[in-house]
Design an enzyme around this catalytic site. Sequence first.
Site, mmCIF file in Angstrom:
data_model
loop_
_atom_site.group_PDB
_atom_site.id
_atom_site.type_symbol
_atom_site.label_atom_id
_atom_site.label_comp_id
_atom_site.label_asym_id
_atom_site.label_seq_id
_atom_site.Cartn_x
_atom_site.Cartn_y
_atom_site.Cartn_z
ATOM 1 N N ASP A 288 0.860 -1.187 0.000
ATOM 2 C CA ASP A 288 0.000 0.000 0.000
ATOM 3 C C ASP A 288 0.896 1.237 0.000
ATOM 4 O O ASP A 288 1.691 1.438 0.919
ATOM 5 C CB ASP A 288 -0.902 -0.020 1.241
ATOM 6 C CG ASP A 288 -2.032 0.985 1.157
ATOM 7 O OD1 ASP A 288 -2.164 1.656 0.118
ATOM 8 O OD2 ASP A 288 -2.784 1.104 2.140
ATOM 9 N N ASP B 13 -2.849 2.421 -6.119
ATOM 10 C CA ASP B 13 -1.803 2.509 -5.097
ATOM 11 C C ASP B 13 -1.716 1.308 -4.165
ATOM 12 O O ASP B 13 -0.989 1.361 -3.168
ATOM 13 C CB ASP B 13 -1.979 3.780 -4.268
ATOM 14 C CG ASP B 13 -3.296 3.797 -3.498
ATOM 15 O OD1 ASP B 13 -4.214 3.048 -3.869
ATOM 16 O OD2 ASP B 13 -3.395 4.569 -2.528
ATOM 17 N N GLU B 14 -2.431 0.215 -4.460
ATOM 18 C CA GLU B 14 -2.304 -0.962 -3.601
ATOM 19 C C GLU B 14 -2.578 -2.234 -4.379
ATOM 20 O O GLU B 14 -3.314 -2.237 -5.366
ATOM 21 C CB GLU B 14 -3.219 -0.866 -2.379
ATOM 22 C CG GLU B 14 -4.686 -0.832 -2.684
ATOM 23 C CD GLU B 14 -5.552 -0.864 -1.428
ATOM 24 O OE1 GLU B 14 -5.207 -1.604 -0.476
ATOM 25 O OE2 GLU B 14 -6.566 -0.152 -1.400
#
Length: 370
Positions: A23, A117-118
């Site tokens: 993350d 983003d993860e």
Amino acid sequence: MPQPDNHAAPMAEAEIRKIIHVDMDAFYASVEQRDNPDLRGKPVAVGGSTARGVVAAASYEARVFGVRSAMPSVTAKRRCPELIFVKPRFEVYRAVSQQIRQVFAEHTDLIEPLSLDEAYLDVTENKQAIPVATTIALMIRDRIRQVTGLNASAGISYNKFLAKLASDLNKPNGQAVITPARGPAFVAELPVKKFHGIGPATAAKMERLGIVTGADLRARSAEFLRQHFGKAGDWYWRISRAIDHRPVEPHRIRKSVGSEDTFSADIFDFDPARQEIAALADKVWKACGSRHLTGRTVTLKVKYADFQQITRSRTLTGPVHGAGDLEAVAVGLLQPLFPTAKGIRLLGVTLSSLEEDEGQAPQLSLPGFD
């Protein structure tokens, strides 16, 4: 907060998977601070600064003041008068996300992106034959920093549920491990409101039922949980025991495609609201078309001027095959809400129950929406 085991030995049983959840830390805001040195060390919010603006992401300097994503910009500015607003640059965020994805691919092809983003990674069998997942997580985080100049946090465990929880434990720029030996006890000690997938409303309902911690949840039978939470009850029964057999799915189909808009002035009348629905439906359908997707469930989201939010959904017998179909169903959900005494500040349209669009089915017949 339960403490993770930060000095885990390699997992002994071959059948136990090694899952990493990566993350990025304050991703959008960190990209802006990276690209503009004047923003570094300052409270930054990515989003609109107007009266109707919403925070898309906040830097850690802003979070100290209680600024969070999805917060109205006026509230954020009130909490942090020195807050600097930056317009989002999604094309840049997507490009950086691709760089990060390439780093993941150096270690495994079993990558399940959750957003820009993860992502989950299954490194049980990995390209460099590294036996310890914590070592791989460190290598990935170091490599991301080298390539992008950004920090990432990671959680390592034997299933996705625990890996996701672990990635939050040592943020920012850290990692944590929850081992098989520690998993059930970790979940038992954790407040259910911190469980990934249990939102505020469900957590409040659980609290009314006397369920505050994972141990409380584990004490309830599967029948009890199904009675009060429907199909989700089986899932709650499993995660209360740290059980999650979901594989990392590199080709996982999206669960939904949606779009929403916040208006500069409240909408009180049906006709302008219908026009907004038409624009949103067109945008959603274009996004579906680019991914060759269609769906059967249409959801309308309405947020009023007083910030009360409601949703209305309809599931069709067949898939949607055009923006007109999508608009018609959404307008049908919208119409009963009028006349309204409260102004509408936001409308959203989402298509879910997705499937691949073969492009051969005829247009849907939608009685009552012609």
